[in-house]
Design an enzyme around this catalytic site. Structure first.
Site, PDB file in Angstrom:
ATOM      1  N   ARG A 234       7.000  -1.405  -1.093  1.00  0.00           N
ATOM      2  CA  ARG A 234       6.548  -0.208  -0.400  1.00  0.00           C
ATOM      3  C   ARG A 234       5.301  -0.586   0.396  1.00  0.00           C
ATOM      4  O   ARG A 234       4.534  -1.458  -0.024  1.00  0.00           O
ATOM      5  CB  ARG A 234       6.203   0.920  -1.375  1.00  0.00           C
ATOM      6  CG  ARG A 234       7.394   1.600  -2.024  1.00  0.00           C
ATOM      7  CD  ARG A 234       8.139   2.489  -1.038  1.00  0.00           C
ATOM      8  NE  ARG A 234       9.129   3.337  -1.696  1.00  0.00           N
ATOM      9  CZ  ARG A 234      10.408   3.033  -1.824  1.00  0.00           C
ATOM     10  NH1 ARG A 234      10.848   1.877  -1.374  1.00  0.00           N
ATOM     11  NH2 ARG A 234      11.247   3.874  -2.410  1.00  0.00           N
ATOM     12  N   GLU A 263       5.580   4.866   7.697  1.00  0.00           N
ATOM     13  CA  GLU A 263       6.784   4.520   8.454  1.00  0.00           C
ATOM     14  C   GLU A 263       7.617   5.776   8.707  1.00  0.00           C
ATOM     15  O   GLU A 263       7.591   6.705   7.902  1.00  0.00           O
ATOM     16  CB  GLU A 263       7.604   3.470   7.686  1.00  0.00           C
ATOM     17  CG  GLU A 263       8.023   3.873   6.287  1.00  0.00           C
ATOM     18  CD  GLU A 263       8.709   2.740   5.529  1.00  0.00           C
ATOM     19  OE1 GLU A 263       9.806   3.008   5.004  1.00  0.00           O
ATOM     20  OE2 GLU A 263       8.160   1.620   5.451  1.00  0.00           O
ATOM     21  N   HIS A 281      12.656  -1.123   7.397  1.00  0.00           N
ATOM     22  CA  HIS A 281      12.963  -0.705   6.017  1.00  0.00           C
ATOM     23  C   HIS A 281      14.471  -0.715   5.786  1.00  0.00           C
ATOM     24  O   HIS A 281      15.067   0.294   5.431  1.00  0.00           O
ATOM     25  CB  HIS A 281      12.380   0.675   5.725  1.00  0.00           C
ATOM     26  CG  HIS A 281      12.227   0.947   4.251  1.00  0.00           C
ATOM     27  ND1 HIS A 281      11.298   1.810   3.738  1.00  0.00           N
ATOM     28  CD2 HIS A 281      12.903   0.459   3.158  1.00  0.00           C
ATOM     29  CE1 HIS A 281      11.390   1.850   2.428  1.00  0.00           C
ATOM     30  NE2 HIS A 281      12.358   1.041   2.043  1.00  0.00           N
TER      31      HIS A 281
END
Length: 315
Positions: A234, A263, A281
């Protein structure tokens, strides 16, 4: 009271994922937790399970809207958006989708490490632009095989990453809550000690408040000018401002990053760097793995609604 038992929550659900869930049980849909309060009271009273996908906070205020809620089935291994303590206090089970995504995330971590060290993005651009023929070779880059790698968090995914890099003849160091049974790998009690010992630092922690800023400025600086950070956990697990400072100043050599704070609206400082490999991601983002994750999420929903043991409980 409505006969709807399942609430599907998350705008990032793909149509086939929603169809799989709603085809199994009567379901309603909201794009995020903020929309839950707007549901009809009779509908909220009938909801027994929530299939959740996303990163928006899912806390006690939302849970209290559903008096019959018994399970929150999370899509993903990371469940830091869900207040598990609040769920436990309300006898609400939380589940996630571990194991099925470990291979994909580990593959991407190794791919980013290789791409950063071997300057593969620059190499692609050099060929695709026609500069190879006009200008010749790009500068020499860096060998990965035989290097020393530190894994921050030797859990399921961290172990998969370590196993892959061991096959590259890398020397493996790691941190975890306690020393683990490994084939001669070196355990460190803290991240700073780990960073001082390695060339590449790979972050494979769970997210949440307990790991916020776990990789500190001191740890980043301890890597030194040849150090590289790879993060597939993360964005919150590392001091992002300190990471940017180190990348800009040359205090470390580079980074491979699949996760960021805020993000997808990442810090624009990242976009000006030429020593990073940036990904959106997408650690678990293969068709096969996302299908397996969706199926495991549904299996947890089904287990609860049918009175069977949960497949992958968190609490």
């Amino acid at each position: 009271m409505s006969d709807t038992q399942l609430l599907i929550c998350g705008k990032s659900f793909k149509p086939d994922e929603r169809d799989r869930l709603s085809g199994a049980y009567p379901a309603a849909f909201v794009e995020g937790p903020d929309e839950m309060a707007g549901l009809d009271e009779s509908l909220r009273a009938s909801i027994r399970a929530v299939a959740y996908k996303g990163h928006a906070p899912f806390g006690p205020d939302q849970m209290d809207l559903f008096p019959q809620l018994g399970v929150i089935a999370n899509y993903g291994v990371g469940y830091d958006a869900i207040d598990v303590g609040a769920a436990s206090a309300r006898n609400i089970a939380v589940t996630n989708t571990p194991d099925v995504l470990s291979d994909d995330v580990a593959d991407l971590a190794v791919a980013m490490l290789l791409a950063q060290a071997r300057t593969m993005i620059r190499g692609h651009a050099h060929v695709a632009s026609g500069r190879w023929a006009a200008e010749g070779e790009i500068p020499l880059n860096r060998k990965v095989s035989g290097s020393t790698v530190g894994i921050v968090g030797l859990g399921r995914i961290g172990r998969e990453i370590a196993d892959r890099l061991a096959a590259f003849k890398c020397e493996i160091h790691y941190t975890s809550r306690s020393e683990k049974e490994t084939p001669g790998w070196t355990w460190h009690q803290d991240v700073v000690s780990l960073a001082k010992a390695v060339d590449f630092l790979v972050i494979a922690l769970v997210g949440g408040p307990d790991t916020k800023g776990h990789v500190t400025r001191e740890a980043i600086e301890a890597l030194g000018p040849r150090g590289v950070v790879v993060n597939i956990s993360r964005g919150t697990t590392i001091d992002e401002g300190a990471l940017l400072d180190a990348l800009e100043s040359g205090a470390i050599a580079g980074a491979g990053l699949d996760v960021f704070e805020n993000e997808p609206n990442i810090d624009p400082r990242f976009l000006k760097l030429d020593n990073v490999v940036l990904q959106p991601h997408q650690g678990s983002g293969s068709v096969e793995t996302r299908t397996a994750m969706a199926e495991l999420q549904l299996a947890n929903v089904a287990a609860f609604l049918e009175g069977k043991p949960l497949v992958t409980p968190v609490n």
